[in-house]
Motif scaffolding. Structure first.
Motif, PDB file in Angstrom:
ATOM      1  N   ALA A 225       0.821  -1.210   0.000  1.00  0.00           N
ATOM      2  CA  ALA A 225       0.000   0.000   0.000  1.00  0.00           C
ATOM      3  C   ALA A 225       0.856   1.261   0.000  1.00  0.00           C
ATOM      4  CB  ALA A 225      -0.936  -0.008   1.210  1.00  0.00           C
ATOM      5  N   GLY A 226       1.782   1.325   0.940  1.00  0.00           N
ATOM      6  CA  GLY A 226       2.616   2.526   1.041  1.00  0.00           C
ATOM      7  C   GLY A 226       3.500   2.720  -0.175  1.00  0.00           C
ATOM      8  N   GLY A 227       4.127   1.645  -0.635  1.00  0.00           N
ATOM      9  CA  GLY A 227       5.043   1.760  -1.758  1.00  0.00           C
ATOM     10  C   GLY A 227       4.345   2.118  -3.049  1.00  0.00           C
ATOM     11  N   LEU A 228       3.210   1.481  -3.322  1.00  0.00           N
ATOM     12  CA  LEU A 228       2.507   1.760  -4.579  1.00  0.00           C
ATOM     13  C   LEU A 228       1.908   3.167  -4.590  1.00  0.00           C
ATOM     14  CD1 LEU A 228       0.793  -1.678  -5.262  1.00  0.00           C
ATOM     15  CD2 LEU A 228       2.711  -0.658  -6.497  1.00  0.00           C
ATOM     16  N   VAL A 229       1.337   3.584  -3.474  1.00  0.00           N
ATOM     17  CA  VAL A 229       0.782   4.942  -3.405  1.00  0.00           C
ATOM     18  C   VAL A 229       1.886   5.976  -3.606  1.00  0.00           C
ATOM     19  CG1 VAL A 229      -0.264   6.658  -1.873  1.00  0.00           C
ATOM     20  CG2 VAL A 229      -1.225   4.356  -2.006  1.00  0.00           C
ATOM     21  N   ALA A 230       3.018   5.789  -2.917  1.00  0.00           N
ATOM     22  CA  ALA A 230       4.123   6.735  -3.061  1.00  0.00           C
ATOM     23  C   ALA A 230       4.696   6.701  -4.471  1.00  0.00           C
ATOM     24  CB  ALA A 230       5.219   6.420  -2.033  1.00  0.00           C
ATOM     25  N   GLY A 263      10.406   7.760  -6.433  1.00  0.00           N
ATOM     26  CA  GLY A 263       9.219   6.925  -6.557  1.00  0.00           C
ATOM     27  C   GLY A 263       9.533   5.556  -7.101  1.00  0.00           C
ATOM     28  N   GLY A 264      10.635   5.432  -7.854  1.00  0.00           N
ATOM     29  CA  GLY A 264      11.030   4.125  -8.363  1.00  0.00           C
ATOM     30  C   GLY A 264      11.363   3.155  -7.246  1.00  0.00           C
ATOM     31  N   TYR A 265      12.099   3.640  -6.245  1.00  0.00           N
ATOM     32  CA  TYR A 265      12.426   2.769  -5.111  1.00  0.00           C
ATOM     33  C   TYR A 265      11.177   2.427  -4.304  1.00  0.00           C
ATOM     34  CZ  TYR A 265      17.272   4.070  -6.101  1.00  0.00           C
ATOM     35  OH  TYR A 265      18.489   4.263  -6.706  1.00  0.00           O
ATOM     36  N   ALA A 266      10.321   3.428  -4.082  1.00  0.00           N
ATOM     37  CA  ALA A 266       9.086   3.182  -3.335  1.00  0.00           C
ATOM     38  C   ALA A 266       8.185   2.223  -4.099  1.00  0.00           C
ATOM     39  CB  ALA A 266       8.364   4.503  -3.079  1.00  0.00           C
ATOM     40  N   GLY A 267       8.031   2.458  -5.402  1.00  0.00           N
ATOM     41  CA  GLY A 267       7.182   1.593  -6.210  1.00  0.00           C
ATOM     42  C   GLY A 267       7.690   0.168  -6.267  1.00  0.00           C
ATOM     43  N   ALA A 268       9.014   0.006  -6.321  1.00  0.00           N
ATOM     44  CA  ALA A 268       9.591  -1.337  -6.332  1.00  0.00           C
ATOM     45  C   ALA A 268       9.251  -2.087  -5.048  1.00  0.00           C
ATOM     46  CB  ALA A 268      11.107  -1.257  -6.510  1.00  0.00           C
ATOM     47  N   LEU A 269       9.350  -1.390  -3.915  1.00  0.00           N
ATOM     48  CA  LEU A 269       8.993  -2.027  -2.645  1.00  0.00           C
ATOM     49  C   LEU A 269       7.505  -2.370  -2.629  1.00  0.00           C
ATOM     50  CD1 LEU A 269      10.012  -2.910   0.147  1.00  0.00           C
ATOM     51  CD2 LEU A 269       9.380  -0.627   0.985  1.00  0.00           C
TER      52      LEU A 269
END
Length: 371
Positions: A225-230, A263-269
């Motif tokens: 949730a957190g990673g995809l939203v970010a 956002g790439g790092y957040a999205g990857a997580l």
């Protein structure tokens, strides 16, 4: 020291994540072959409209800059497993082997190769993997990540030229001649870009979160949730620039580019968390995808064979006229065929040929057949 892990002892979730990830890699790379038209942000053709524009926005917030950090995290997971059962010398050898395979891939097919970059990261961080705590690895990852995000702010405008210029070469000779320099630059930059995610992947491997996803659903849900939203929020401004909604310049352009990188790092997580949740429950096709994930390197390399044959200007040439939607569908079709073929072969007990090669070169004195 023990030898390589047999198929029967592998945990399903990391392999499932690799199987799903291959679809995103195919999508991420296919658009790079659309070269005979003006090139805008992030290697996408400029002037996208209609369905192409929708696909571009979706890719920018969920795929672009998110896929290779995710792949890197899974590489880090594998390195953590390797470091548990083998000395530092074997970890370093694995890195050297990956650099060699990446060089062959980059020189012969696709200089945007990522395998060599992962090998370089493994080679350089092998001593730290043996001596550093998880907290120390996270601190190292954070420091490198901040540097990468700041560095990314310098690439804030439309590219003007293809991400991989040799793809546009009109002849095989010109295609191959451009590869050495392109591969070297890509490998060095990609190693820096993905090093933070590799180190985080090592920490994730140590935590056993992916090995026991059902026991860690809460953590995985927070990641997802957190990673995809970010990832979506930070990537949307540049995504809108890709489709011509606005043209950020100057300081604003730098901030937008840096936000996309962060956002790439957040999205990857976030994607890793989602894949972990998918691995915690049973559903049709899960086993086949996970089986195909054991062939991830072979399938990644085979995608380049298909893309060059079908899309490269000097070969199939379809990249000269195909839309973004068409290129994306070609990528997904390539992934789907690979999953079915590799999944069935893996279920029958066969290793991927490049997976076998890596094991034989990493463990030169060990028997590499499945046990």
């Amino acid at each position: 020291m023990t030898g390589p892990t047999g198929l029967g002892t592998r945990t399903i979730t990391p392999d499932l994540a690799r199987g799903l990830l291959l679809a995103l890699i195919a999508v991420a790379n296919a658009h790079l072959y659309l070269v005979e038209r003006p090139i805008g942000y992030r290697g996408y053709p400029s002037g996208l409209t209609g369905a192409d524009a929708v696909v571009a926005v979706v890719q920018m917030v969920l795929v672009d800059g998110r896929v290779f950090p995710l792949f890197a995290a899974l590489v880090g997971y594998g390195v953590a497993r390797l470091a548990e059962r083998a000395p530092e010398s074997v970890v370093r050898r694995r890195g050297i082997v990956l650099i060699g395979i990446g060089a062959l891939h980059g020189l012969l097919l696709f200089p945007g190769d990522i395998i060599g970059a992962y090998g370089l990261v493994i080679l350089l961080t092998a001593p730290a993997l043996a001596t550093s705590s998880s907290r120390g690895l996270l601190a190292m990852s954070g420091a490198i990540g901040v540097f990468v995000v700041l560095l990314s702010s310098g690439a804030s405008g439309p590219q003007g030229v293809p991400t991989v210029p040799s793809i546009a070469a009109p002849t095989l000779g010109a295609f191959l001649a451009g590869h050495p320099g392109e591969w070297l630059v890509t490998t060095l930059f990609s190693a820096l870009l993905t090093a933070p995610a590799v180190l985080v992947g090592v920490v994730i491997g140590r935590s056993r979160t992916l090995d026991e996803p059902a026991a860690h659903r809460g953590r995985l849900a927070v990641w997802a949730a957190g990673g995809l939203v970010a990832g979506v929020a930070l990537g949307l401004p540049l995504a809108l620039a890709v489709v011509g909604v606005w043209s950020p310049t100057g300081t604003v352009g730098g901030v937008v580019a840096a936000a996309h990188a962060a956002g790439g790092y957040a999205g990857a997580l976030g994607l890793l968390g989602l894949m972990g949740l998918l691995g915690s429950v049973s559903w049709p096709g899960r086993g086949l995808l996970a089986a195909a994930g054991t062939w991830s390197m072979t399938l990644y390399l085979s995608q380049s064979v298909v893309f060059v044959a079908v899309l490269a200007v000097w070969a199939g040439g379809l990249g000269s006229s195909a839309s973004l939607v068409t290129a994306t569908l070609i990528g997904l079709a390539t992934w789907l065929v690979g999953v079915v073929v590799a999944g069935l072969l893996a279920r029958a007990g066969h290793r991927g040929p490049f997976e076998l090669l890596v094991r034989r070169l990493t463990y030169p004195r060990a028997r590499t057949s499945d046990r």
